[in-house]
Enzyme design. Structure first.
Site, PDB file in Angstrom:
ATOM      1  N   SER A 352       0.867  -1.159  -0.019  1.00  0.00           N
ATOM      2  CA  SER A 352       0.093   0.115   0.111  1.00  0.00           C
ATOM      3  C   SER A 352       0.881   1.144  -0.048  1.00  0.00           C
ATOM      4  O   SER A 352       0.591   2.232  -0.836  1.00  0.00           O
ATOM      5  CB  SER A 352      -0.943   0.067   1.231  1.00  0.00           C
ATOM      6  OG  SER A 352      -1.836   1.127   1.071  1.00  0.00           O
ATOM      7  N   TRP A 355       2.402   1.671  -3.354  1.00  0.00           N
ATOM      8  CA  TRP A 355       1.257   1.864  -4.409  1.00  0.00           C
ATOM      9  C   TRP A 355       1.143   3.652  -4.125  1.00  0.00           C
ATOM     10  O   TRP A 355       0.915   4.323  -5.398  1.00  0.00           O
ATOM     11  CB  TRP A 355       0.121   1.368  -4.135  1.00  0.00           C
ATOM     12  CG  TRP A 355      -1.111   1.706  -4.947  1.00  0.00           C
ATOM     13  CD1 TRP A 355      -1.323   1.747  -6.121  1.00  0.00           C
ATOM     14  CD2 TRP A 355      -2.296   2.448  -4.318  1.00  0.00           C
ATOM     15  NE1 TRP A 355      -2.431   2.074  -6.752  1.00  0.00           N
ATOM     16  CE2 TRP A 355      -3.262   2.520  -5.675  1.00  0.00           C
ATOM     17  CE3 TRP A 355      -2.824   2.930  -3.254  1.00  0.00           C
ATOM     18  CZ2 TRP A 355      -4.383   3.210  -5.471  1.00  0.00           C
ATOM     19  CZ3 TRP A 355      -4.005   3.491  -3.172  1.00  0.00           C
ATOM     20  CH2 TRP A 355      -4.738   3.586  -4.279  1.00  0.00           C
ATOM     21  N   HIS A 356       1.215   4.251  -3.185  1.00  0.00           N
ATOM     22  CA  HIS A 356       0.878   5.686  -2.752  1.00  0.00           C
ATOM     23  C   HIS A 356       2.242   6.295  -3.401  1.00  0.00           C
ATOM     24  O   HIS A 356       1.914   7.605  -3.845  1.00  0.00           O
ATOM     25  CB  HIS A 356       0.794   5.991  -1.157  1.00  0.00           C
ATOM     26  CG  HIS A 356      -0.485   5.605  -0.948  1.00  0.00           C
ATOM     27  ND1 HIS A 356      -1.050   4.426  -0.333  1.00  0.00           N
ATOM     28  CD2 HIS A 356      -1.782   6.586  -0.761  1.00  0.00           C
ATOM     29  CE1 HIS A 356      -2.356   4.507  -0.004  1.00  0.00           C
ATOM     30  NE2 HIS A 356      -2.809   5.779  -0.352  1.00  0.00           N
ATOM     31  N   GLY A 357       3.411   5.884  -3.516  1.00  0.00           N
ATOM     32  CA  GLY A 357       4.658   6.544  -3.604  1.00  0.00           C
ATOM     33  C   GLY A 357       5.709   6.362  -2.735  1.00  0.00           C
ATOM     34  O   GLY A 357       5.494   5.909  -1.720  1.00  0.00           O
TER      35      GLY A 357
END
Length: 461
Positions: A352, A355-357
């Site tokens: 997660s 995925w956000h950066g």
């Protein structure tokens, strides 16, 4: 026109790119509504793909659609060329390209400075592409031994290109989610399953109006609160002069304020997906039955703000992405015959975060959240181990207070992103939100509660 955009942007306190995005984002609602009247499945796929691409172009420019094509074509090629491994191939290629875009555009910095790019939409698209490939891979497996989600979502045959493009770019969820399954999309466009013509469909207008009213309230509250709680203060000498409790209270208010921005975005998405009809997920068992719109729902505001346990947060915050992570990461890391543990939780939160950066604040926040959930589980086990009603209620309150404190402490990293500001904010409150869950986890090895007493009837069952 540019002058009008400039005056509108300054009036509501956003940049012109953000205003352009917001206008296109709100436009997904009427566009989704018009999609209800498109006849035939093929025409609906074309409409979904075309409107999604057009709104992306108007919002982010032509290059955005080129970026979207890369993971889409990579995923489809993997399904065509190597069905047995297409899920794993698409997972790593999709995330690899997304990470490359995160690094190149440094979108987190742009978002903080009032800019915007197509990376957010690419994040949603990446999850769709990966789930489609994994479900096509699952179509080769026998039903015996598959989890319920795998049985429900697996694809027995390859979707056509037009079906695939319509699924990926369907404008109602293209910008900010919610993520949904290819099988649901196909049944919706073909009017099968719960969308069959023989079934009496529910009216979406009441639920859409509720979502729009919720969006208006959320935006109003965010616009009111945001100027009072700037994030820049964490490295300001004035902040360092405050006492411990004032700093902790300010961190809470920063987290509380920022969440209303996400509530607004997800409420608009919810309205678009509901009015399209795709958000319908069946009927309640009440009398008379009421329509459920769970597929459109991405957040339960009261569930987040009044969460009794950190364990419940993934069920009420960014719901569809949390569901995706559970189905395609968490559950697939559990070995047959074994129970999930901290490894599966940490791995899921790490995915997660990526995925956000790749900002330090994201990484720290999601590692923090894994530790936070583990600490909350300890409190819950202690609560379940006692039969004293008063003590049970004390543990319930402790878990609520613990979740409130650690969540709002942790989410500062998610907002400020940089390592320096994250550590400055955490250090200003003596790292209480990090130390507290670790202490609880360590105490769980010392204070091991007995299993809850089971009644005679339960034992016989």
């Amino acid at each position: 026109m540019d002058l009008d955009m400039e005056s509108m942007a300054s009036a509501i306190g956003v940049s012109i790119p953000v205003l352009r995005f917001l206008l296109c984002f709100v436009a997904t609602i009427p566009v989704s509504f018009l999609g209800r009247f498109i006849p035939g499945a093929c025409a609906r796929h074309v409409y979904s793909a075309f409107t999604g691409a057009c709104l992306s172009y108007l919002s982010f420019g032509f290059s955005s659609n080129l970026h979207f094509l890369v993971p889409m074509l990579l995923g489809y090629a993997a399904m065509v060329l190597d069905r047995r491994r297409c899920g794993v191939i698409t997972f790593f290629l999709g995330f690899g390209y997304l990470i490359g875009c995160h690094v190149y555009y440094m979108s987190g910095d742009a978002w903080k400075e009032g800019g915007i790019d197509a990376t957010g939409a690419l994040m949603v698209l990446t999850l769709k592409v990966i789930s489609c490939a994994i479900n096509y891979n699952d179509g080769l497996l026998k039903e015996d031994g598959l989890r319920e989600a795998q049985k429900n979502n697996r694809l027995l045959k390859l979707p056509s290109l037009i079906e695939y493009f319509g699924y990926c770019l369907c404008c109602g969820s293209h910008f900010a989610g919610p993520v949904y399954e290819m099988k649901d999309y196909l049944e919706w466009t073909e009017r099968k399953g719960i969308w069959a013509k023989s079934e009496k469909g529910p009216s979406p207008y009441g639920a859409t109006l509720r979502a729009l009213m919720q969006a208006a309230f959320c935006m109003g509250l965010y616009v009111y609160l945001a100027p009072h709680f700037p994030l820049t203060i964490f490295t300001d000498p004035i902040y360092q002069q405050w006492g411990f409790w004032k700093r902790l209270g300010y961190q809470y208010m920063c987290g509380f304020t920022a969440r209303w921005k996400y509530y607004f975005i997800w409420s608009i998405s919810e309205a678009a997906v509901i009015i399209s009809g795709l958000g319908f997920s069946g009927w309640t068992e009440s009398s008379p039955p009421k329509p459920k719109w769970d597929r459109a729902k991405n957040v339960d505001i009261l569930g987040v703000e009044l969460a009794k346990s950190a364990v419940t947060l993934p069920l009420v915050w960014n719901i569809q992405v949390s569901t995706w992570l559970r189905y395609y990461v968490y559950e697939r890391l559990i070995q047959n015959g074994k129970k999930p543990g901290f490894f599966q939780l940490l791995a899921t939160q790490t995915v997660s975060a990526v995925w956000h950066g790749l900002y330090p604040g994201y990484i720290i926040f999601f590692i923090q959240s894994a530790v936070m959930i583990a600490g909350s589980r300890v409190l819950y086990r202690w609560q379940q181990a006692t039969s004293n009603t008063l003590i049970k209620k004390m543990f319930v309150f402790m878990n609520f207070a613990y979740t409130l404190l650690v969540l709002n402490y942790s989410c500062v990293g998610f907002m400020v992103l940089s390592l320096r500001e994250t550590l400055a904010s955490y250090g200003s409150v003596c790292y209480i939100g990090t130390i507290l869950p670790i202490v609880l986890i360590l105490l769980s090895y010392i204070i091991k509660p007995a299993k809850p007493v089971r009644s005679k009837a339960q034992k016989e069952e």
